[in-house]
Each structure stands twice: as C-alpha cells, then as structure tokens.
Design an enzyme around this catalytic site. Structure first.
Site, PDB file in Angstrom:
ATOM      1  N   GLU A 235     -21.970 -24.660 -22.534  1.00  0.00           N
ATOM      2  CA  GLU A 235     -22.625 -24.622 -23.847  1.00  0.00           C
ATOM      3  C   GLU A 235     -23.735 -23.585 -23.821  1.00  0.00           C
TER       4      GLU A 235
ATOM      5  N   ARG B 180     -26.008 -23.114 -26.331  1.00  0.00           N
ATOM      6  CA  ARG B 180     -27.221 -23.663 -26.926  1.00  0.00           C
ATOM      7  C   ARG B 180     -28.037 -24.436 -25.875  1.00  0.00           C
TER       8      ARG B 180
ATOM      9  N   GLY C  40     -24.078 -30.941 -28.442  1.00  0.00           N
ATOM     10  CA  GLY C  40     -23.837 -31.541 -29.770  1.00  0.00           C
ATOM     11  C   GLY C  40     -23.389 -30.567 -30.838  1.00  0.00           C
TER      12      GLY C  40
ATOM     13  N   THR D  14     -22.982 -27.563 -33.736  1.00  0.00           N
ATOM     14  CA  THR D  14     -23.500 -27.425 -35.098  1.00  0.00           C
ATOM     15  C   THR D  14     -23.817 -28.802 -35.664  1.00  0.00           C
TER      16      THR D  14
ATOM     17  N   LYS E  46     -27.960 -35.310 -42.903  1.00  0.00           N
ATOM     18  CA  LYS E  46     -27.918 -36.714 -43.366  1.00  0.00           C
ATOM     19  C   LYS E  46     -29.281 -37.377 -43.241  1.00  0.00           C
TER      20      LYS E  46
ATOM     21  N   SER F 233     -17.919 -22.932 -35.559  1.00  0.00           N
ATOM     22  CA  SER F 233     -17.985 -21.984 -36.672  1.00  0.00           C
ATOM     23  C   SER F 233     -19.427 -21.617 -36.967  1.00  0.00           C
TER      24      SER F 233
ATOM     25  N   GLU G  45     -21.884 -20.457 -58.713  1.00  0.00           N
ATOM     26  CA  GLU G  45     -20.570 -20.640 -58.085  1.00  0.00           C
ATOM     27  C   GLU G  45     -19.594 -19.616 -58.657  1.00  0.00           C
TER      28      GLU G  45
ATOM     29  N   HIS H 262     -16.788 -61.105 -52.267  1.00  0.00           N
ATOM     30  CA  HIS H 262     -17.482 -60.966 -53.549  1.00  0.00           C
ATOM     31  C   HIS H 262     -18.957 -61.352 -53.366  1.00  0.00           C
TER      32      HIS H 262
HETATM   33  P1  FAD Z   1     -19.442 -26.881 -33.366  1.00  0.00           P
HETATM   34  O1  FAD Z   1     -20.068 -28.153 -33.715  1.00  0.00           O
HETATM   35  O2  FAD Z   1     -19.772 -25.679 -34.179  1.00  0.00           O
HETATM   36  O3  FAD Z   1     -19.832 -26.605 -31.844  1.00  0.00           O
HETATM   37  C1  FAD Z   1     -19.498 -25.444 -31.180  1.00  0.00           C
HETATM   38  C2  FAD Z   1     -20.446 -25.227 -30.020  1.00  0.00           C
HETATM   39  O4  FAD Z   1     -19.939 -24.193 -29.214  1.00  0.00           O
HETATM   40  C3  FAD Z   1     -21.859 -24.804 -30.427  1.00  0.00           C
HETATM   41  O5  FAD Z   1     -22.812 -25.643 -29.847  1.00  0.00           O
HETATM   42  C4  FAD Z   1     -21.984 -23.382 -29.888  1.00  0.00           C
HETATM   43  O6  FAD Z   1     -23.289 -23.079 -29.436  1.00  0.00           O
HETATM   44  C5  FAD Z   1     -21.011 -23.416 -28.731  1.00  0.00           C
HETATM   45  N1  FAD Z   1     -20.469 -22.106 -28.365  1.00  0.00           N
HETATM   46  C6  FAD Z   1     -19.906 -21.169 -29.174  1.00  0.00           C
HETATM   47  N2  FAD Z   1     -19.455 -20.134 -28.458  1.00  0.00           N
HETATM   48  C7  FAD Z   1     -19.738 -20.409 -27.161  1.00  0.00           C
HETATM   49  C8  FAD Z   1     -19.492 -19.740 -25.950  1.00  0.00           C
HETATM   50  N3  FAD Z   1     -18.828 -18.580 -25.894  1.00  0.00           N
HETATM   51  N4  FAD Z   1     -19.945 -20.313 -24.812  1.00  0.00           N
HETATM   52  C9  FAD Z   1     -20.598 -21.492 -24.810  1.00  0.00           C
HETATM   53  N5  FAD Z   1     -20.820 -22.190 -25.946  1.00  0.00           N
HETATM   54  C10 FAD Z   1     -20.391 -21.654 -27.090  1.00  0.00           C
HETATM   55  N6  FAD Z   1     -18.904 -32.249 -40.941  1.00  0.00           N
HETATM   56  C11 FAD Z   1     -18.667 -33.536 -41.193  1.00  0.00           C
HETATM   57  O7  FAD Z   1     -17.599 -34.041 -40.841  1.00  0.00           O
HETATM   58  N7  FAD Z   1     -19.609 -34.336 -41.809  1.00  0.00           N
HETATM   59  C12 FAD Z   1     -20.787 -33.840 -42.225  1.00  0.00           C
HETATM   60  O8  FAD Z   1     -21.600 -34.581 -42.779  1.00  0.00           O
HETATM   61  C13 FAD Z   1     -21.067 -32.482 -42.001  1.00  0.00           C
HETATM   62  N8  FAD Z   1     -22.233 -31.943 -42.383  1.00  0.00           N
HETATM   63  C14 FAD Z   1     -22.490 -30.630 -42.128  1.00  0.00           C
HETATM   64  C15 FAD Z   1     -23.693 -30.099 -42.564  1.00  0.00           C
HETATM   65  C16 FAD Z   1     -23.984 -28.781 -42.327  1.00  0.00           C
HETATM   66  C17 FAD Z   1     -25.296 -28.216 -42.797  1.00  0.00           C
HETATM   67  C18 FAD Z   1     -23.066 -27.967 -41.612  1.00  0.00           C
HETATM   68  C19 FAD Z   1     -23.383 -26.524 -41.318  1.00  0.00           C
HETATM   69  C20 FAD Z   1     -21.852 -28.479 -41.189  1.00  0.00           C
HETATM   70  C21 FAD Z   1     -21.555 -29.816 -41.451  1.00  0.00           C
HETATM   71  N9  FAD Z   1     -20.344 -30.389 -41.050  1.00  0.00           N
HETATM   72  C22 FAD Z   1     -20.080 -31.694 -41.331  1.00  0.00           C
HETATM   73  C23 FAD Z   1     -19.315 -29.608 -40.340  1.00  0.00           C
HETATM   74  C24 FAD Z   1     -19.369 -29.909 -38.837  1.00  0.00           C
HETATM   75  O9  FAD Z   1     -20.654 -29.576 -38.363  1.00  0.00           O
HETATM   76  C25 FAD Z   1     -18.311 -29.109 -38.091  1.00  0.00           C
HETATM   77  O10 FAD Z   1     -17.037 -29.359 -38.650  1.00  0.00           O
HETATM   78  C26 FAD Z   1     -18.292 -29.510 -36.620  1.00  0.00           C
HETATM   79  O11 FAD Z   1     -19.546 -29.304 -36.031  1.00  0.00           O
HETATM   80  C27 FAD Z   1     -17.234 -28.730 -35.861  1.00  0.00           C
HETATM   81  O12 FAD Z   1     -17.257 -29.120 -34.533  1.00  0.00           O
HETATM   82  P2  FAD Z   1     -16.776 -28.145 -33.356  1.00  0.00           P
HETATM   83  O13 FAD Z   1     -16.888 -28.953 -32.125  1.00  0.00           O
HETATM   84  O14 FAD Z   1     -15.489 -27.515 -33.705  1.00  0.00           O
HETATM   85  O15 FAD Z   1     -17.859 -26.955 -33.346  1.00  0.00           O
HETATM   86  P1  NAI Z   2     -17.407 -24.799 -48.962  1.00  0.00           P
HETATM   87  O1  NAI Z   2     -16.151 -24.094 -48.636  1.00  0.00           O
HETATM   88  O2  NAI Z   2     -17.419 -26.268 -49.063  1.00  0.00           O
HETATM   89  O3  NAI Z   2     -17.972 -24.251 -50.345  1.00  0.00           O
HETATM   90  C1  NAI Z   2     -18.254 -22.899 -50.538  1.00  0.00           C
HETATM   91  C2  NAI Z   2     -18.348 -22.661 -52.039  1.00  0.00           C
HETATM   92  O4  NAI Z   2     -18.826 -21.346 -52.231  1.00  0.00           O
HETATM   93  C3  NAI Z   2     -17.005 -22.759 -52.757  1.00  0.00           C
HETATM   94  O5  NAI Z   2     -17.167 -23.513 -53.911  1.00  0.00           O
HETATM   95  C4  NAI Z   2     -16.666 -21.309 -53.057  1.00  0.00           C
HETATM   96  O6  NAI Z   2     -15.874 -21.142 -54.213  1.00  0.00           O
HETATM   97  C5  NAI Z   2     -18.038 -20.722 -53.241  1.00  0.00           C
HETATM   98  N1  NAI Z   2     -18.145 -19.285 -53.019  1.00  0.00           N
HETATM   99  C6  NAI Z   2     -17.490 -18.525 -52.111  1.00  0.00           C
HETATM  100  N2  NAI Z   2     -17.888 -17.231 -52.210  1.00  0.00           N
HETATM  101  C7  NAI Z   2     -18.821 -17.203 -53.193  1.00  0.00           C
HETATM  102  C8  NAI Z   2     -19.618 -16.167 -53.756  1.00  0.00           C
HETATM  103  N3  NAI Z   2     -19.543 -14.914 -53.307  1.00  0.00           N
HETATM  104  N4  NAI Z   2     -20.489 -16.492 -54.745  1.00  0.00           N
HETATM  105  C9  NAI Z   2     -20.584 -17.760 -55.195  1.00  0.00           C
HETATM  106  N5  NAI Z   2     -19.853 -18.781 -54.713  1.00  0.00           N
HETATM  107  C10 NAI Z   2     -18.988 -18.498 -53.715  1.00  0.00           C
HETATM  108  O7  NAI Z   2     -18.464 -24.255 -47.901  1.00  0.00           O
HETATM  109  P2  NAI Z   2     -19.924 -24.738 -47.523  1.00  0.00           P
HETATM  110  O8  NAI Z   2     -20.516 -25.561 -48.590  1.00  0.00           O
HETATM  111  O9  NAI Z   2     -20.625 -23.520 -47.061  1.00  0.00           O
HETATM  112  O10 NAI Z   2     -19.642 -25.674 -46.293  1.00  0.00           O
HETATM  113  C11 NAI Z   2     -18.871 -25.185 -45.192  1.00  0.00           C
HETATM  114  C12 NAI Z   2     -18.062 -26.263 -44.598  1.00  0.00           C
HETATM  115  O11 NAI Z   2     -18.874 -27.107 -43.781  1.00  0.00           O
HETATM  116  C13 NAI Z   2     -17.437 -27.224 -45.619  1.00  0.00           C
HETATM  117  O12 NAI Z   2     -16.262 -26.719 -46.167  1.00  0.00           O
HETATM  118  C14 NAI Z   2     -17.178 -28.420 -44.775  1.00  0.00           C
HETATM  119  O13 NAI Z   2     -15.973 -28.204 -44.092  1.00  0.00           O
HETATM  120  C15 NAI Z   2     -18.348 -28.412 -43.805  1.00  0.00           C
HETATM  121  N6  NAI Z   2     -19.363 -29.358 -44.276  1.00  0.00           N
HETATM  122  C16 NAI Z   2     -19.031 -30.665 -44.408  1.00  0.00           C
HETATM  123  C17 NAI Z   2     -19.928 -31.573 -44.878  1.00  0.00           C
HETATM  124  C18 NAI Z   2     -19.497 -32.980 -45.058  1.00  0.00           C
HETATM  125  O14 NAI Z   2     -18.444 -33.341 -44.562  1.00  0.00           O
HETATM  126  N7  NAI Z   2     -20.287 -33.816 -45.724  1.00  0.00           N
HETATM  127  C19 NAI Z   2     -21.297 -31.202 -45.210  1.00  0.00           C
HETATM  128  C20 NAI Z   2     -21.536 -29.793 -45.068  1.00  0.00           C
HETATM  129  C21 NAI Z   2     -20.602 -28.931 -44.592  1.00  0.00           C
END
Ligand code: FAD
Ligand code: NAI
Length: 467
Positions: A34, A36, A40, A42, A52, A146, A204, A446
């Site tokens: 890792e 970072r 854990g 992103t 959350k 990502s 949007e 209920h």
């Molecule tokens: P990541 O969690 O992105 O972890 C990848 C890890 O790999 C990172 O720690 C990174 O530092 C590490 N890494 C990358 N490249 C290398 C390398 N070459 N060597 C060593 N380490 C490396 N999803 C939900 O289901 N519910 C939610 O409520 C939700 N809320 C979100 C809110 C926000 C603001 C964001 C941005 C995302 C949210 N997501 C949510 C999406 C969720 O965070 C991702 O789908 C999830 O983290 C993906 O998991 P992953 O293990 O694929 O990658």
């Molecule tokens: P998103 O794909 O959910 O939404 C992006 C929005 O931006 C779309 O409505 C799209 O049409 C719009 N868009 C794209 N290009 C644009 C432009 N140039 N100008 C204006 N609007 C534009 O992506 P978001 O919100 O960035 O989240 C990324 C991903 O992270 C989500 O798709 C989800 O997979 C994950 N995530 C999940 C959460 C959860 O499960 N509660 C919370 C936060 C993120």
C-alpha cells in the site's frame, strides 16, 4: 533471498484488504502493498467512511434545527465545524487502525510503498524515500482502485476547486458552493454543506440527476432536494473556472447551445465520476491489457491476460462500489485457494446516503423496458406507513418490480429515511430468486418502515392493504 508469498495484493482498499484477509484465512501466505500511510484505500480514508460521518453529523444538525420542533423538542443548535471534522477524522482513524489490526491478526505482511509488477511472480515495492525491494509470489491481485476524473480546463487545487477529498475537509462553510455533476458524490457532499449553511448549486451535463437510477426515483429525489434548497442546473456544462481575489467565477452554458452565464462561488466541487488508477503499476511493461477506459481487463475468474495476475474492484469494469470490490476480493481469494469464488452482479445494492436515502437493487423500469421484459409495478408511499408518520419521515416510496409471468422480483427501489438498511431484505429475496408474493407473505414487524417494502410487494403481486 527475496520473500516468497502465495499472494501479493497491491492496494489495501475494500477490494484489497478483504481479499488479503480471506486469502490468509484460507491458508495462503499473503502480503499487501500500500502506497498510502494507512490501510483502507479510498473508501476508509477519503470516501465512504468520512463522507458518511459528515452526512450523519450534518443530518443531526439539520434535524435539530428544523425538525426537532415538530416533535416538541426546543433546541437551537450551534455548529462547531472543527468538532464535526474531528468526529470524521476519529471515525477514519478507528477504521484504518481496524484494518491494520486485522492484518496482524491474520499474519498478513504489510509493505508501505508503490507496487510495480515487474513480471508474473515479481513485485517491486518502492518506498516514498526511494528504497526498493523485490518480492516473489505465486499470484498477484491488482486492487489499486480509482481516482476522481478531471474536468478539462479546470485545475483542482483542493483548496478552492476541490475533488471529494478536499470537500471532506473544508475549514469553513462556503457561502456559495457549486457542484459539478449531479451524481452520488455531488448529491451527498452537496447535501452536507447545504445542511451546514452553504448555498448549493449543482450543474449537471445531462437532463437528469443520478444517471442509471430508476427515473421515477431520480425525479422525486430531485424534487425533494430542490425543496431542501439545492438549485439544479441540468443540461448545462461548465466551460471554465476563473480564480479571482474574492472568489471563483464559474462559466457555464447550456449543452444544446445558447447564452453563457457566470456564477460566483467560494468553492467548486468537481464530481464528474472516477477513473481507474493504474499509475506506476507497470502494466504496459508487464504486458497487462487494459480496455478503452483504462480499466484492467479480466475474465470471469478475475484473471488478466498475464498468468498469475488478477484484478478486482474499481480498477476493473463494473459499479465503483466498496461492497462490489469486497465481494470480488473474497471471490478471487477463494479461487486462488482452489474453491469456486463467485459474484452475483445482478444483486449488488447501491445506496445514496442523502436524506431521504435512495437505495436500489436489481433493475430499473427503463432497463426492463429496454430488455423487453414484461413486468408489474407495486408502489407504496411512506406517507401511508405508521412508523414513518411517527418519525416525521413520510417522504418517498418503495417500488417493487416483478416479472409479469413469474412474479419473480427483478428490482426494488426505495426513496426514504433508512432506505439503505431496508434494501437488504430485497437483496436476500433476489439472491434466492424470490417472488413478490414471497415478500408480501413474509411477516414484518409492526410498526416499521420495512412494512412499506412488504406493502409495495403486495401491490406488485395482488393489492396493498393500507392504501
Ligand atoms: P480503493 O479503495 O481506491 O483502494 C485502492 C488502494 O490502492 C489505495 O489505498 C491506493 O493508495 C492503493 N494503490 C494504488 N496504486 C498503488 C500501487 N501501485 N502500489 C501500492 N498501492 C497502490 N462506495 C460505496 O460502496 N459506498 C459509499 O458510501 C461510498 N462513498 C464514497 C464516497 C466518496 C467521497 C468516494 C470518493 C467514493 C465512495 N465510494 C463509496 C466508492 C468506494 O470508495 C470505492 O468503490 C472503493 O474504495 C473501491 O475499492 P478498491 O479496493 O477497488 O480501491
Ligand atoms: P457519478 O458517475 O455518480 O456522477 C457523475 C455525474 O457527473 C453524472 O451525473 C454525470 O452525468 C455528470 N457529469 C459528467 N461530466 C460532466 C461535466 N463535464 N459537467 C457536468 N456534469 C458532468 O460520479 P461521482 O458522483 O463523481 O462518484 C463517483 C463514483 O463513486 C460513483 O459513481 C460511485 O460509484 C462512487 N460513490 C459511491 C457512493 C455511494 O455508494 N454512496 C458515494 C460516493 C461515490
């Protein structure tokens, strides 16, 4: 002699850490790389968990200020933003330390640094200081996740123009916040800052919010968010953000052409989607194939085109959700241990943690129409649910979609308080190919909000009782 492992996982997000733990539980000698400082990914550091924590705290703040009075409770809440951000940081710390504890408990070796695949079976780890070592392994799982997608022409400085990461730590409540993108991040973090006092405008590109979600649900949700004070500019694109001494000037214009406008803002949040993160992994040199969107290509068993290299989570195709990554992590660990790992992609719930929450599992009406599947719709509003009335949570509805011929439930959509918890009975039902009648005949306690789920199933199968 270099270390030799059965499995090296690159990335410790929900995909990577769950994969490593399950692999270790199944007897594989496992290491995680890792880059970072904390485990854990992103999700735990700058995603699911901190967002959350702020969503919960800001919802409590809003309820205390706006709806406690309806319950006969008089309070005048005062915002302590530093305290709220402190709560978020504490929650993150506890969660990332929890992963470190689980690694220790399961005898997983952790390497801090950037992992690079030199060839099948060889991973180089380079620390921030520049020292590197090569580890040997039978299998590698890429779980590098990502990163937020950039908006061409707009530079994110994480101070005034922020991604979700900056938006989780703003030191002051902005007066005017412009959110680019009405997706999940835009609506969740837009809601947080609106509740804390910001004027929020969401720009949007498409003519709807939450693309991909059931139309009916997205439309009703937009009405509710608008009533809460969020201003939506749909079918509009941001053409530039200019930084001035006093603030930001955001230039927008209608997607279909027309007059340009400028909006003032203190903060702009760019939330237009996420893209796979593969920087520094050495994919090209190792000959690992990616698709047109830069995602690592895999087969049904998570295998890349290079023997012994697998990939899971946000870095591969599919919904970018933590629990999808976790399930893939479990499945690939089971496959590597000689078992039959499997993910049912048809039953992956998705939750938007706004108030009301939006939760979905299975297909939308639009998807069923497109697939030419005849279906029945059962809908039930929370307005007709006793518990919802008692809690002052009457907004929203449950919608059950069942196949016309077989009554099998194909999709469940919930807009309502606590939707993210209620959706799971639908997920279990769908895992077992259950019918609307099965759900309708299951006794529900209920008074609960979940009775609305049962009533919607009754409506799809025969008739609801309470409406
Ligand atoms: P990541 O969690 O992105 O972890 C990848 C890890 O790999 C990172 O720690 C990174 O530092 C590490 N890494 C990358 N490249 C290398 C390398 N070459 N060597 C060593 N380490 C490396 N999803 C939900 O289901 N519910 C939610 O409520 C939700 N809320 C979100 C809110 C926000 C603001 C964001 C941005 C995302 C949210 N997501 C949510 C999406 C969720 O965070 C991702 O789908 C999830 O983290 C993906 O998991 P992953 O293990 O694929 O990658
Ligand atoms: P998103 O794909 O959910 O939404 C992006 C929005 O931006 C779309 O409505 C799209 O049409 C719009 N868009 C794209 N290009 C644009 C432009 N140039 N100008 C204006 N609007 C534009 O992506 P978001 O919100 O960035 O989240 C990324 C991903 O992270 C989500 O798709 C989800 O997979 C994950 N995530 C999940 C959460 C959860 O499960 N509660 C919370 C936060 C993120």
């Amino acid at each position: 002699m270099p270390e030799t492992y059965d499995l090296i996982v690159i990335g410790s997000g929900p995909g990577g850490y769950v994969c490593a733990i399950r692999a270790a539980q199944l007897g594989l000698k496992t290491a995680v790389v890792e880059k970072r400082a904390t485990y854990g990914g992103t999700c735990l550091n700058v995603g699911c968990i901190p967002s959350k924590a702020l969503l919960h705290a800001s919802e409590m703040f809003e309820q205390a200020g706006h709806s406690f009075g309806d319950l006969g409770i008089k309070v005048k809440p005062e915002l302590d933003l530093a305290g709220m951000l402190g709560h978020k940081d504490k929650v993150v710390k506890a969660n990332v330390e929890g992963v470190a504890f689980l690694f220790k408990k399961n005898k997983i070796d952790g390497y801090q640094g950037t992992g690079r695949i030199l060839e099948a079976g060889k991973v180089e780890v380079t620390s921030e200081k520049g020292d590197s070592q090569v580890l040997e392994t039978k299998a590698v799982v890429i779980a590098t996740g990502s990163d937020s997608a950039p908006l061409p022409g707009v530079t994110v400085d994480e101070r005034r123009v922020v991604s979700s990461t900056g938006a989780l730590s703003l030191p002051e409540v902005p007066k005017k916040l412009i959110v680019v993108g009405a997706g999940i991040i835009g609506l969740e973090l837009g809601s947080v800052w609106r509740r804390l006092g910001a004027e929020v405008r969401v720009v949007e590109f498409l003519d709807r919010i939450l693309p991909g979600m059931d139309d009916d649900v997205a439309k009703q949700a937009q009405r509710l968010f608008k009533r809460q004070g969020i201003d939506f500019r749909l079918s509009t694109k941001v053409t530039g953000v200019r930084s001035e001494k006093k603030g930001l000037r955001v230039a927008v214009e209608p997607v279909s052409g027309g007059d340009a406008e400028t909006f003032d803002a203190d903060i702009v949040l760019v939330a237009i989607g996420r893209r796979p993160f593969t920087e520094g992994l050495g994919l090209e040199e190792a000959g690992i194939a990616t698709d047109e969107r830069g995602r690592v290509k895999i087969d049904a068993d998570f295998r890349t085109n290079v023997e012994g290299v697998y990939a899971i989570g946000d870095v591969v195709a599919g919904p970018m959700l933590a629990h999808k990554a976790e399930d893939e992590g479990t499945a690939v660990a089971e496959i590597l241990a000689g078992q039959k790992g499997h993910v049912n992609y048809g039953v992956i719930p998705s939750v938007v943690y706004t108030d009301p929450e939006i939760a979905v599992v299975g297909r939308s009406e639009e998807e069923l129409k497109e697939a030419g599947i005849a279906y029945r719709v059962g809908k039930f509003p929370f307005m007709a649910n006793g518990r919802a009335r008692a809690m002052g949570a009457t907004e929203g509805f449950v919608k059950v979609l069942a196949e016309e011929k077989t009554d099998r439930v194909l999709g469940v959509h919930i807009l309502g308080r606590g939707a993210g918890e209620m959706i799971h009975e639908a997920a279990v039902l769908m895992e077992f190919s259950g019918s609307a009648e099965d759900l309708a005949r299951t006794c529900h306690a209920h008074p609960t909000m979940s009775e609305a789920v049962r009533e919607a199933a009754m409506a799809a199968w025969f008739k609801p009782v309470h409406i």
